[in-house]
Design a protein around this motif. Sequence first.
Motif, PDB file in Angstrom:
ATOM      1  N   SER A  47       0.829  -1.198   0.000  1.00 11.12           N
ATOM      2  CA  SER A  47       0.000   0.000   0.000  1.00 11.12           C
ATOM      3  C   SER A  47       0.866   1.253   0.000  1.00 11.12           C
ATOM      4  O   SER A  47       1.923   1.283   0.647  1.00 11.12           O
ATOM      5  CB  SER A  47      -0.895   0.012   1.240  1.00 11.12           C
ATOM      6  N   PRO A  48       0.443   2.290  -0.705  1.00  7.83           N
ATOM      7  CA  PRO A  48       1.169   3.563  -0.625  1.00  7.83           C
ATOM      8  C   PRO A  48       1.330   4.061   0.804  1.00  7.83           C
ATOM      9  O   PRO A  48       2.286   4.796   1.096  1.00  7.83           O
ATOM     10  CB  PRO A  48       0.275   4.507  -1.442  1.00  7.83           C
ATOM     11  N   ARG A  49       0.449   3.663   1.700  1.00  9.37           N
ATOM     12  CA  ARG A  49       0.569   4.073   3.095  1.00  9.37           C
ATOM     13  C   ARG A  49       1.724   3.377   3.803  1.00  9.37           C
ATOM     14  O   ARG A  49       2.098   3.777   4.897  1.00  9.37           O
ATOM     15  CB  ARG A  49      -0.734   3.797   3.850  1.00  9.37           C
ATOM     16  N   ASP A  50       2.255   2.328   3.184  1.00  2.84           N
ATOM     17  CA  ASP A  50       3.382   1.617   3.775  1.00  2.84           C
ATOM     18  C   ASP A  50       4.708   2.074   3.201  1.00  2.84           C
ATOM     19  O   ASP A  50       5.760   1.520   3.525  1.00  2.84           O
ATOM     20  CB  ASP A  50       3.220   0.112   3.552  1.00  2.84           C
ATOM     21  N   VAL A  51       4.675   3.081   2.329  1.00  2.00           N
ATOM     22  CA  VAL A  51       5.892   3.599   1.698  1.00  2.00           C
ATOM     23  C   VAL A  51       6.245   4.922   2.369  1.00  2.00           C
ATOM     24  O   VAL A  51       5.456   5.865   2.369  1.00  2.00           O
ATOM     25  CB  VAL A  51       5.679   3.810   0.186  1.00  2.00           C
ATOM     26  N   SER A  52       7.425   4.998   2.924  1.00  2.00           N
ATOM     27  CA  SER A  52       7.804   6.193   3.683  1.00  2.00           C
ATOM     28  C   SER A  52       8.257   7.339   2.784  1.00  2.00           C
ATOM     29  O   SER A  52       8.081   8.510   3.112  1.00  2.00           O
ATOM     30  CB  SER A  52       8.927   5.860   4.674  1.00  2.00           C
ATOM     31  N   ASP A  53       8.839   6.999   1.634  1.00  2.00           N
ATOM     32  CA  ASP A  53       9.378   8.019   0.734  1.00  2.00           C
ATOM     33  C   ASP A  53       8.494   8.115  -0.499  1.00  2.00           C
ATOM     34  O   ASP A  53       8.287   7.131  -1.213  1.00  2.00           O
ATOM     35  CB  ASP A  53      10.815   7.654   0.339  1.00  2.00           C
ATOM     36  N   PHE A  54       7.980   9.295  -0.774  1.00  2.00           N
ATOM     37  CA  PHE A  54       7.097   9.527  -1.918  1.00  2.00           C
ATOM     38  C   PHE A  54       7.695   9.019  -3.221  1.00  2.00           C
ATOM     39  O   PHE A  54       6.993   8.517  -4.084  1.00  2.00           O
ATOM     40  CB  PHE A  54       6.793  11.030  -2.022  1.00  2.00           C
ATOM     41  N   SER A  55       8.993   9.134  -3.366  1.00  2.00           N
ATOM     42  CA  SER A  55       9.626   8.792  -4.646  1.00  2.00           C
ATOM     43  C   SER A  55       9.994   7.315  -4.746  1.00  2.00           C
ATOM     44  O   SER A  55      10.430   6.855  -5.799  1.00  2.00           O
ATOM     45  CB  SER A  55      10.895   9.632  -4.840  1.00  2.00           C
ATOM     46  N   GLU A  56       9.783   6.549  -3.658  1.00  4.19           N
ATOM     47  CA  GLU A  56      10.203   5.145  -3.675  1.00  4.19           C
ATOM     48  C   GLU A  56       9.234   4.251  -4.438  1.00  4.19           C
ATOM     49  O   GLU A  56       9.619   3.248  -5.010  1.00  4.19           O
ATOM     50  CB  GLU A  56      10.334   4.611  -2.247  1.00  4.19           C
ATOM     51  N   CYS A  57       7.949   4.590  -4.412  1.00  3.89           N
ATOM     52  CA  CYS A  57       6.923   3.697  -4.946  1.00  3.89           C
ATOM     53  C   CYS A  57       6.766   3.883  -6.453  1.00  3.89           C
ATOM     54  O   CYS A  57       5.733   4.299  -6.947  1.00  3.89           O
ATOM     55  CB  CYS A  57       5.598   3.946  -4.237  1.00  3.89           C
ATOM     56  N   LYS A  58       7.831   3.618  -7.196  1.00  2.30           N
ATOM     57  CA  LYS A  58       7.825   3.727  -8.650  1.00  2.30           C
ATOM     58  C   LYS A  58       8.197   2.369  -9.227  1.00  2.30           C
ATOM     59  O   LYS A  58       9.143   1.738  -8.787  1.00  2.30           O
ATOM     60  CB  LYS A  58       8.842   4.767  -9.125  1.00  2.30           C
ATOM     61  N   ASP A  59       7.442   1.915 -10.230  1.00  2.00           N
ATOM     62  CA  ASP A  59       7.753   0.610 -10.806  1.00  2.00           C
ATOM     63  C   ASP A  59       8.127   0.710 -12.283  1.00  2.00           C
ATOM     64  O   ASP A  59       8.187  -0.280 -12.995  1.00  2.00           O
ATOM     65  CB  ASP A  59       6.571  -0.351 -10.633  1.00  2.00           C
ATOM     66  N   GLY A  60       8.372   1.909 -12.761  1.00  2.00           N
ATOM     67  CA  GLY A  60       8.765   2.087 -14.144  1.00  2.00           C
ATOM     68  C   GLY A  60       7.609   2.442 -15.060  1.00  2.00           C
ATOM     69  O   GLY A  60       7.790   3.076 -16.082  1.00  2.00           O
ATOM     70  N   SER A  61       6.397   2.005 -14.717  1.00  6.42           N
ATOM     71  CA  SER A  61       5.229   2.354 -15.515  1.00  6.42           C
ATOM     72  C   SER A  61       4.544   3.560 -14.889  1.00  6.42           C
ATOM     73  O   SER A  61       4.723   3.842 -13.707  1.00  6.42           O
ATOM     74  CB  SER A  61       4.256   1.171 -15.565  1.00  6.42           C
ATOM     75  N   PHE A  62       3.744   4.255 -15.700  1.00 10.79           N
ATOM     76  CA  PHE A  62       3.102   5.463 -15.188  1.00 10.79           C
ATOM     77  C   PHE A  62       1.612   5.225 -15.019  1.00 10.79           C
ATOM     78  O   PHE A  62       0.911   4.845 -15.955  1.00 10.79           O
ATOM     79  CB  PHE A  62       3.338   6.634 -16.134  1.00 10.79           C
ATOM     80  N   ASN A  63       1.119   5.463 -13.810  1.00  9.87           N
ATOM     81  CA  ASN A  63      -0.301   5.365 -13.502  1.00  9.87           C
ATOM     82  C   ASN A  63      -0.684   6.662 -12.803  1.00  9.87           C
ATOM     83  O   ASN A  63      -0.291   6.883 -11.648  1.00  9.87           O
ATOM     84  CB  ASN A  63      -0.561   4.159 -12.595  1.00  9.87           C
ATOM     85  N   PRO A  64      -1.401   7.559 -13.461  1.00 10.34           N
ATOM     86  CA  PRO A  64      -1.712   8.860 -12.842  1.00 10.34           C
ATOM     87  C   PRO A  64      -2.499   8.734 -11.552  1.00 10.34           C
ATOM     88  O   PRO A  64      -2.318   9.520 -10.629  1.00 10.34           O
ATOM     89  CB  PRO A  64      -2.513   9.586 -13.926  1.00 10.34           C
ATOM     90  N   GLY A  65      -3.381   7.727 -11.463  1.00  9.68           N
ATOM     91  CA  GLY A  65      -4.110   7.517 -10.218  1.00  9.68           C
ATOM     92  C   GLY A  65      -3.175   7.194  -9.064  1.00  9.68           C
ATOM     93  O   GLY A  65      -3.345   7.672  -7.945  1.00  9.68           O
ATOM     94  N   HIS A  66      -2.163   6.401  -9.359  1.00 10.49           N
ATOM     95  CA  HIS A  66      -1.156   6.046  -8.349  1.00 10.49           C
ATOM     96  C   HIS A  66      -0.442   7.292  -7.856  1.00 10.49           C
ATOM     97  O   HIS A  66      -0.213   7.468  -6.645  1.00 10.49           O
ATOM     98  CB  HIS A  66      -0.164   5.064  -8.965  1.00 10.49           C
ATOM     99  N   GLU A  67      -0.089   8.203  -8.775  1.00 12.80           N
ATOM    100  CA  GLU A  67       0.622   9.417  -8.391  1.00 12.80           C
ATOM    101  C   GLU A  67      -0.222  10.279  -7.445  1.00 12.80           C
ATOM    102  O   GLU A  67       0.291  10.839  -6.466  1.00 12.80           O
ATOM    103  CB  GLU A  67       0.975  10.235  -9.644  1.00 12.80           C
ATOM    104  N   VAL A  68      -1.527  10.370  -7.732  1.00 14.93           N
ATOM    105  CA  VAL A  68      -2.395  11.208  -6.910  1.00 14.93           C
ATOM    106  C   VAL A  68      -2.593  10.591  -5.529  1.00 14.93           C
ATOM    107  O   VAL A  68      -2.591  11.301  -4.513  1.00 14.93           O
ATOM    108  CB  VAL A  68      -3.746  11.433  -7.627  1.00 14.93           C
ATOM    109  N   VAL A  69      -2.754   9.263  -5.465  1.00 12.31           N
ATOM    110  CA  VAL A  69      -2.887   8.596  -4.162  1.00 12.31           C
ATOM    111  C   VAL A  69      -1.622   8.782  -3.342  1.00 12.31           C
ATOM    112  O   VAL A  69      -1.674   9.062  -2.133  1.00 12.31           O
ATOM    113  CB  VAL A  69      -3.203   7.096  -4.340  1.00 12.31           C
ATOM    114  N   MET A  70      -0.461   8.657  -3.983  1.00 15.04           N
ATOM    115  CA  MET A  70       0.798   8.862  -3.274  1.00 15.04           C
ATOM    116  C   MET A  70       0.898  10.293  -2.753  1.00 15.04           C
ATOM    117  O   MET A  70       1.369  10.538  -1.636  1.00 15.04           O
ATOM    118  CB  MET A  70       1.976   8.557  -4.206  1.00 15.04           C
TER     119      MET A  70
END
Length: 400
Positions: free
Chosen positions: A265-288
């Motif tokens: 979950s994005p809530r389990d990621v401490s660094d905003f820039s860490e949760c990147k998997d190479g693909s772009f999902n705009p919804g993911h960016e907004v949730v982060m």
Amino acid sequence: MDRLNGSASLMIVSDLDYTMVDHDDTENLALLRFNALWEACYRHDSLLVFSTGRSPTIYKQLRKEKPLLTPDITVLSVGTEIIYGESMIPDSDWEQLLNKNWNRNIVTEETAKYPELSLQSETEQRPHKVSFYVEKVHALKITKALSESLQQRGLDVKIIYSGGIALDVLPQGAGKGQALAYLMKKFQTYGKPPLSTLVCGDSGNDAELFSVPKVYGVMVSNAQEELLEWHAENAKSNPNIIHASERCAAAIIQVGYFHLGPSISPRDVSDFSECKDGSFNPGHEVVMFYSFYERWRRGEVQKTEQSIQKLRLSFYPLGIIVHPSGFEQPLQQYIDGVERSYGDKQGTQFRAWLDRVSSAQIGVDIWLVKFDKWELSSKPCLVYAMYCNILQSLFVTLCT
């Protein structure tokens, strides 16, 4: 059923009380973790189904009390009612199917002969469901006798006992499992069956969900005795059904166990820039972004220029936030306001989450993202909670 153009990548079908919702988790942290994961990684191509014993009345009450997402489909009243979307449009075909060999008046006449049965509240009595409370010591005997008497009167019924207290009398064709099977057949008819289906539950009335062929299943760690007994007798050797190590929504997040998709979950990621998997999902960016936004306002992240700069670099420099009123604000100006609000919710139970995140590409590397933003704010020693719902749109772009 028309939200997705094709087959859902994943359909999650979950019970609510003590499965999706942990009533012992006063801050709803596990539920909020699931919400962030769903909106960031699944909402765009998957379906969320709530399957609950609750009637429409107390389901709506729960939605006011807990930060539940808006499901695509809701199965209510122990599988006797199916409704679609936020507008809660009923499935009339399902209602007609349940009318076969069902007579509610006869059910009430026969059940009245058992003084051990205590009627549940009026809100829980539905067209295809008659509900009681009964002590466990009497449940088995009454279930057997009642089944026989109703059969003699020409009815074909199903009696479900769950939670060690609740007894529901339904048409034989009803139930959570039958409702799911009906939905899956309907998706097949539409030519877009889900690629995978994950069911989740904790009690006896969830057992039917796990009986539907080809589903994956998660029994939460706090599953009740009747569900565990059913599993031991019927599905112990099925590797696709697990007894999770986590409670409630935290167990549903273990979707990664079956390799059905992301489970961080994005809530389990401490660094905003860490949760990147190479693909772009705009919804993911907004949730982060709003995951960071909550922690920023709670003062739970370090206040540095580098943190804010990472936010700025993650969005289109000329991006705009559009409020439903029509008010437009440059995204960078909005981030300036976020920067000034550091720690203003420190010491409170402030939470922020998103619902119904959707996106559409409107240009080269430019996306329109729509979502509902909810906030819960309560201060210690003050008895109040405020939910605010803001529909927003963002223009965002893949950062380089």
